[in-house]
Design an enzyme around this catalytic site. Structure first.
Site, PDB file in Angstrom:
ATOM      1  N   THR A  42      39.987  51.336  36.137  1.00  0.00           N
ATOM      2  CA  THR A  42      38.944  51.011  36.757  1.00  0.00           C
ATOM      3  C   THR A  42      39.030  50.011  37.821  1.00  0.00           C
ATOM      4  OG1 THR A  42      38.044  49.652  35.102  1.00  0.00           O
ATOM      5  CG2 THR A  42      36.864  51.881  35.189  1.00  0.00           C
ATOM      6  N   VAL A  44      37.515  47.101  39.338  1.00  0.00           N
ATOM      7  CA  VAL A  44      37.241  45.756  39.066  1.00  0.00           C
ATOM      8  C   VAL A  44      38.266  45.219  38.126  1.00  0.00           C
ATOM      9  CG1 VAL A  44      35.546  44.125  38.412  1.00  0.00           C
ATOM     10  CG2 VAL A  44      34.882  46.034  40.024  1.00  0.00           C
ATOM     11  N   CYS A  45      38.359  45.968  37.099  1.00  0.00           N
ATOM     12  CA  CYS A  45      39.188  45.560  35.906  1.00  0.00           C
ATOM     13  C   CYS A  45      40.680  45.447  36.656  1.00  0.00           C
ATOM     14  CB  CYS A  45      39.394  46.565  34.690  1.00  0.00           C
ATOM     15  SG  CYS A  45      37.783  46.898  34.131  1.00  0.00           S
ATOM     16  N   THR A  46      41.123  46.295  37.286  1.00  0.00           N
ATOM     17  CA  THR A  46      42.495  46.140  37.831  1.00  0.00           C
ATOM     18  C   THR A  46      42.713  44.694  38.668  1.00  0.00           C
ATOM     19  OG1 THR A  46      42.363  48.614  38.015  1.00  0.00           O
ATOM     20  CG2 THR A  46      44.132  47.467  39.564  1.00  0.00           C
ATOM     21  N   LEU A  49      42.692  41.924  35.923  1.00  0.00           N
ATOM     22  CA  LEU A  49      43.899  41.692  35.063  1.00  0.00           C
ATOM     23  C   LEU A  49      45.109  41.304  35.918  1.00  0.00           C
ATOM     24  CD1 LEU A  49      43.367  44.753  32.748  1.00  0.00           C
ATOM     25  CD2 LEU A  49      43.211  42.286  32.180  1.00  0.00           C
TER      26      LEU A  49
END
Ligand code: BEZ
Length: 211
Positions: A42, A44-46, A49
């Site tokens: 996804t 935003v998560c990318t 992290l």
């Protein structure tokens, strides 16, 4: 389960992208940041992290171990990690927990059913070397976290663990601090012989000790 400030961070065994861990053993004597993301692959998560990977030296400098989590599998995390390295410029350099059975998510109350009953929210827990929870913040899935804020709070936590001070609004490392409310002027004279400014009897401002 509800986890509150000052509680011992619940311990668990879990598979991660860097092998199986027992959480407390993995933490050892370090500080820790445990943070969850809603779902692999996804956007935003990318970015989150990738950003944490980029600033990992800042966590290392502070003796803080960082670990991510979602309810996707370790295999899925590992596949996604190559996208993160490719698009965000830094390979993921910390473990990610594959919490497919939601053991950790349930222990840390990371699933908020009225937001989503399948995905973890964006939780952040900062854990001290005494294994106690020092901070928890919960963000919605649509808002990427400000990890500079997490570092800022860790600086405050580490400073206030060492000296009987508190940090004011928007404080960052090197700014003036406040003498803790429980410290009498008599005690403060012993603790802070360099002196302080009394703005109000309850608001005593001090140059940051150790700087
Ligand atoms: C994201 O990381 O982009 C995301 C994940 C779950 C829901 C919404 C956004």
């Amino acid at each position: 389960m509800t986890v509150r400030l000052g509680d011992i961070a619940p311990n668990f065994d879990a598979p991660t992208t860097q092998g199986d861990i027992n959480f407390h053993d993995w933490l050892g004597d370090s500080w820790g940041v445990l943070f969850s993301h809603p779902k692999d692959f996804t956007p935003v998560c990318t970015t989150e992290l990738g950003y944490v990977a980029k600033i990992k030296p800042e966590f290392d400098k502070r003796n803080v171990k960082v670990i991510g989590l979602s309810v996707d599998s370790v295999e899925s995390h590992l596949k996604w990690e190559s996208d993160i390295g490719e698009t965000q410029g830094t390979p993921v350099n910390f473990p990610m927990i594959g919490d497919t059975d939601k053991t950790v998510a349930n222990l840390y109350d990371m699933i908020h059913p009225n937001a989503s009953d399948t995905m973890t929210v964006r939780s952040v827990f900062v854990i001290g070397p005494d294994k106690k929870v020092k901070l928890q913040i919960t963000y919605p899935a649509s808002t990427g976290r400000n990890f500079e804020e997490i570092l800022r709070v860790i600086d405050s936590l580490q400073l206030t663990a060492k000296y009987k001070v508190a940090t004011p609004a928007n404080w960052t490392d090197g700014d003036d601090v406040i003498i803790g409310g429980a410290v009498t002027d008599e005690e403060a004279k012993q603790l802070f012989p360099q002196g302080w400014t009394t703005v109000k009897p309850y608001l005593r401002v001090l140059h940051q000790p150790g700087k």
